[in-house]
Motif scaffolding. Structure first.
Motif, PDB file in Angstrom:
ATOM      1  N   GLU A   1     -16.248   1.222  -3.108  1.00  0.00           N
ATOM      2  CA  GLU A   1     -14.913   1.504  -3.508  1.00  0.00           C
ATOM      3  C   GLU A   1     -13.959   0.779  -2.808  1.00  0.00           C
ATOM      4  O   GLU A   1     -13.744   0.947  -1.442  1.00  0.00           O
ATOM      5  CB  GLU A   1     -14.472   2.963  -3.458  1.00  0.00           C
ATOM      6  CG  GLU A   1     -13.099   3.180  -4.330  1.00  0.00           C
ATOM      7  CD  GLU A   1     -12.418   4.432  -4.191  1.00  0.00           C
ATOM      8  OE1 GLU A   1     -11.320   4.710  -4.673  1.00  0.00           O
ATOM      9  OE2 GLU A   1     -13.026   5.288  -3.515  1.00  0.00           O
TER      10      GLU A   1
ATOM     11  N   ARG B   1      -3.855  15.082 -11.349  1.00  0.00           N
ATOM     12  CA  ARG B   1      -4.243  13.784 -10.795  1.00  0.00           C
ATOM     13  C   ARG B   1      -5.907  13.959 -10.769  1.00  0.00           C
ATOM     14  O   ARG B   1      -6.465  13.022 -11.576  1.00  0.00           O
ATOM     15  CB  ARG B   1      -4.006  13.416  -9.747  1.00  0.00           C
ATOM     16  CG  ARG B   1      -3.985  12.040  -9.429  1.00  0.00           C
ATOM     17  CD  ARG B   1      -5.353  11.420  -8.818  1.00  0.00           C
ATOM     18  NE  ARG B   1      -5.764  10.373  -8.767  1.00  0.00           N
ATOM     19  CZ  ARG B   1      -6.444   9.524  -8.147  1.00  0.00           C
ATOM     20  NH1 ARG B   1      -7.100   9.987  -7.103  1.00  0.00           N
ATOM     21  NH2 ARG B   1      -6.812   8.337  -8.386  1.00  0.00           N
TER      22      ARG B   1
ATOM     23  N   GLY C   1      -8.025   5.017  -0.272  1.00  0.00           N
ATOM     24  CA  GLY C   1      -7.133   6.199  -0.175  1.00  0.00           C
ATOM     25  C   GLY C   1      -7.325   7.257   0.649  1.00  0.00           C
ATOM     26  O   GLY C   1      -7.991   6.897   1.756  1.00  0.00           O
TER      27      GLY C   1
ATOM     28  N   GLN D   1      -5.448   0.474   5.186  1.00  0.00           N
ATOM     29  CA  GLN D   1      -4.802   1.277   6.182  1.00  0.00           C
ATOM     30  C   GLN D   1      -5.826   2.224   6.988  1.00  0.00           C
ATOM     31  O   GLN D   1      -6.509   2.956   6.544  1.00  0.00           O
ATOM     32  CB  GLN D   1      -3.899   2.381   5.341  1.00  0.00           C
ATOM     33  CG  GLN D   1      -2.675   1.560   4.369  1.00  0.00           C
ATOM     34  CD  GLN D   1      -1.696   2.503   3.799  1.00  0.00           C
ATOM     35  OE1 GLN D   1      -0.998   3.053   4.558  1.00  0.00           O
ATOM     36  NE2 GLN D   1      -2.146   2.896   2.755  1.00  0.00           N
TER      37      GLN D   1
ATOM     38  N   VAL E   1      -9.558   1.863  -8.095  1.00  0.00           N
ATOM     39  CA  VAL E   1      -8.570   2.744  -9.022  1.00  0.00           C
ATOM     40  C   VAL E   1      -7.592   2.703  -8.362  1.00  0.00           C
ATOM     41  O   VAL E   1      -7.261   3.215  -7.170  1.00  0.00           O
ATOM     42  CB  VAL E   1      -9.363   4.200  -9.051  1.00  0.00           C
ATOM     43  CG1 VAL E   1      -8.486   5.126  -9.737  1.00  0.00           C
ATOM     44  CG2 VAL E   1     -10.753   4.309  -9.535  1.00  0.00           C
TER      45      VAL E   1
ATOM     46  N   ALA F   1     -10.168  -2.768   6.185  1.00  0.00           N
ATOM     47  CA  ALA F   1     -10.089  -4.248   6.147  1.00  0.00           C
ATOM     48  C   ALA F   1      -9.331  -4.475   4.806  1.00  0.00           C
ATOM     49  O   ALA F   1      -8.906  -3.523   3.872  1.00  0.00           O
ATOM     50  CB  ALA F   1     -11.721  -4.923   5.901  1.00  0.00           C
TER      51      ALA F   1
ATOM     52  N   ALA G   1      -5.878   5.936   6.172  1.00  0.00           N
ATOM     53  CA  ALA G   1      -6.394   6.348   4.986  1.00  0.00           C
ATOM     54  C   ALA G   1      -8.031   6.473   5.307  1.00  0.00           C
ATOM     55  O   ALA G   1      -8.612   7.398   4.955  1.00  0.00           O
ATOM     56  CB  ALA G   1      -6.303   5.221   4.068  1.00  0.00           C
TER      57      ALA G   1
ATOM     58  N   PRO H   1       0.768  -1.188  -0.079  1.00  0.00           N
ATOM     59  CA  PRO H   1       0.002   0.006   0.127  1.00  0.00           C
ATOM     60  C   PRO H   1       0.984   1.189  -0.033  1.00  0.00           C
ATOM     61  O   PRO H   1       1.985   1.325   0.654  1.00  0.00           O
ATOM     62  CB  PRO H   1      -0.682  -0.250   1.416  1.00  0.00           C
ATOM     63  CG  PRO H   1      -0.812  -1.558   1.843  1.00  0.00           C
ATOM     64  CD  PRO H   1       0.414  -2.084   1.178  1.00  0.00           C
TER      65      PRO H   1
ATOM     66  N   ASP I   1     -10.506   0.346   2.986  1.00  0.00           N
ATOM     67  CA  ASP I   1      -9.035   0.601   2.771  1.00  0.00           C
ATOM     68  C   ASP I   1      -8.274  -0.472   3.984  1.00  0.00           C
ATOM     69  O   ASP I   1      -8.671  -0.267   5.014  1.00  0.00           O
ATOM     70  CB  ASP I   1      -8.318   1.742   2.725  1.00  0.00           C
ATOM     71  CG  ASP I   1      -7.258   2.199   2.276  1.00  0.00           C
ATOM     72  OD1 ASP I   1      -7.270   2.537   1.108  1.00  0.00           O
ATOM     73  OD2 ASP I   1      -6.167   1.553   2.488  1.00  0.00           O
TER      74      ASP I   1
HETATM   75  C1  SAM Z   1      -3.006   4.452  -4.838  1.00  0.00           C
HETATM   76  S1  SAM Z   1      -4.126   4.246  -3.417  1.00  0.00           S
HETATM   77  C2  SAM Z   1      -5.530   4.779  -4.514  1.00  0.00           C
HETATM   78  C3  SAM Z   1      -6.626   5.491  -3.837  1.00  0.00           C
HETATM   79  C4  SAM Z   1      -8.037   5.577  -4.407  1.00  0.00           C
HETATM   80  N1  SAM Z   1      -8.596   4.463  -5.135  1.00  0.00           N
HETATM   81  C5  SAM Z   1      -7.742   7.009  -5.409  1.00  0.00           C
HETATM   82  O1  SAM Z   1      -7.442   6.517  -6.486  1.00  0.00           O
HETATM   83  O2  SAM Z   1      -7.806   8.117  -5.343  1.00  0.00           O
HETATM   84  C6  SAM Z   1      -4.412   2.455  -3.426  1.00  0.00           C
HETATM   85  C7  SAM Z   1      -5.123   2.221  -1.992  1.00  0.00           C
HETATM   86  O3  SAM Z   1      -5.436   0.957  -1.947  1.00  0.00           O
HETATM   87  C8  SAM Z   1      -5.099   0.317  -0.545  1.00  0.00           C
HETATM   88  N2  SAM Z   1      -5.031  -1.137  -0.505  1.00  0.00           N
HETATM   89  C9  SAM Z   1      -3.827  -1.610  -0.871  1.00  0.00           C
HETATM   90  N3  SAM Z   1      -3.730  -2.983  -0.838  1.00  0.00           N
HETATM   91  C10 SAM Z   1      -4.970  -2.971  -0.392  1.00  0.00           C
HETATM   92  C11 SAM Z   1      -5.718  -4.132   0.347  1.00  0.00           C
HETATM   93  N4  SAM Z   1      -5.195  -5.429   0.218  1.00  0.00           N
HETATM   94  N5  SAM Z   1      -6.923  -4.150   0.815  1.00  0.00           N
HETATM   95  C12 SAM Z   1      -7.587  -2.810   0.908  1.00  0.00           C
HETATM   96  N6  SAM Z   1      -7.000  -1.683   0.459  1.00  0.00           N
HETATM   97  C13 SAM Z   1      -5.706  -1.793  -0.122  1.00  0.00           C
HETATM   98  C14 SAM Z   1      -3.950   1.282  -0.247  1.00  0.00           C
HETATM   99  O4  SAM Z   1      -4.000   1.434   1.373  1.00  0.00           O
HETATM  100  C15 SAM Z   1      -4.237   2.537  -0.637  1.00  0.00           C
HETATM  101  O5  SAM Z   1      -4.917   3.488   0.114  1.00  0.00           O
END
Ligand code: SAM
Length: 213
Positions: free
Chosen positions: A68, A45, A72, A96, A139, A121, A99, A30, A94
């Motif tokens: 979603e 962005r 993030g 984290q 996304v 989760a 986040a 992440p 998410d």
């Molecule tokens: C690059 S960010 C994109 C956030 C949002 N989708 C956007 O485009 O504004 C990717 C997000 O996916 C979350 N993420 C990564 N692996 C994950 C998982 N296994 N389960 C849930 N969330 C996850 C990360 O913590 C991060 O906040």
């Protein structure tokens, strides 16, 4: 001398870029929330690599239950919550907790929390029941999941989608975790999805898919 400096700086930037991409590919994880705050909310962005393409493929969201995955800092979930209206519900997850906290703050400030459900989760095991969502949006997130678990994550999205529900995925380059379109199509098919629509523009694609039951 000046020209040598110029080439040196370009070379260093190029090497740095290759290192970040390689690290993202070999050790997906992440994106730290502080980096997300900067990269995911800046105007370029939001206008070009934001939610428009994904939400166009998702269609009219009014009255729907829309999830979603990987929210993030909540930029896209905020827009989803606006579009579902009073009769719909927006959900976000998410891995984290920082986040999720920032997302909650963003939606509270916009007066949208009453129609929003958030969870910290893993995308591999989400706290929603089978067939409880009309849309699932991902996304720039699937590539942060180690490659051995990506099909599992897509199957989990398929589990929560109802009959006729749609999964929409957007990926953009040069996200260090970018998954090329041909690879994504393969992953979706492996997870039991049929492709509905693909939208491509320079450096970005969105794809929508339905579970083949
Ligand atoms: C690059 S960010 C994109 C956030 C949002 N989708 C956007 O485009 O504004 C990717 C997000 O996916 C979350 N993420 C990564 N692996 C994950 C998982 N296994 N389960 C849930 N969330 C996850 C990360 O913590 C991060 O906040």
């Amino acid at each position: 001398m000046k020209r040598q400096w110029g080439w040196g700086v370009l070379g260093a930037l190029g090497l740095g870029f290759v290192a970040v991409r390689l690290n993202g590919k070999l050790r997906p994880k992440p994106m730290p929330v502080n980096i997300e705050r900067f990269f995911l909310t800046n105007p370029l962005r939001v206008s070009y690599f934001g939610y428009r393409d994904a939400l166009r493929l998702a269609g009219d969201l009014k009255g729907l239950r829309v999830l979603e995955v990987g929210v993030g800092v909540g930029v896209i979930l905020e827009e989803i919550a606006k579009r579902v209206g009073d009769s719909g519900q927006a959900f976000g997850v998410d891995v984290q907790s920082d986040a999720v906290a920032i997302t909650e703050q963003r939606l509270s400030q916009g007066g949208l929390m009453s129609r929003t459900g958030l969870a910290t989760a893993n995308a591999l095991e989400m706290p929603w029941t089978d067939q409880s969502m009309n849309r699932v949006i991902m996304v720039a997130m699937l590539g942060e999941i180690p490659s051995a678990h990506r099909v599992e994550a897509l199957k989990e999205a398929g589990r929560v989608l109802n009959e006729g529900g749609k999964l929409v995925i957007t990926e953009f380059w040069p996200d260090p975790h970018y998954i090329p379109l041909s690879r994504m199509v393969g992953l979706l098919r492996e997870a039991g999805f049929g492709i509905v629509d693909i939208h491509q523009k320079p450096l970005l694609y969105s794809i929508s898919a339905k579970r083949e039951r």
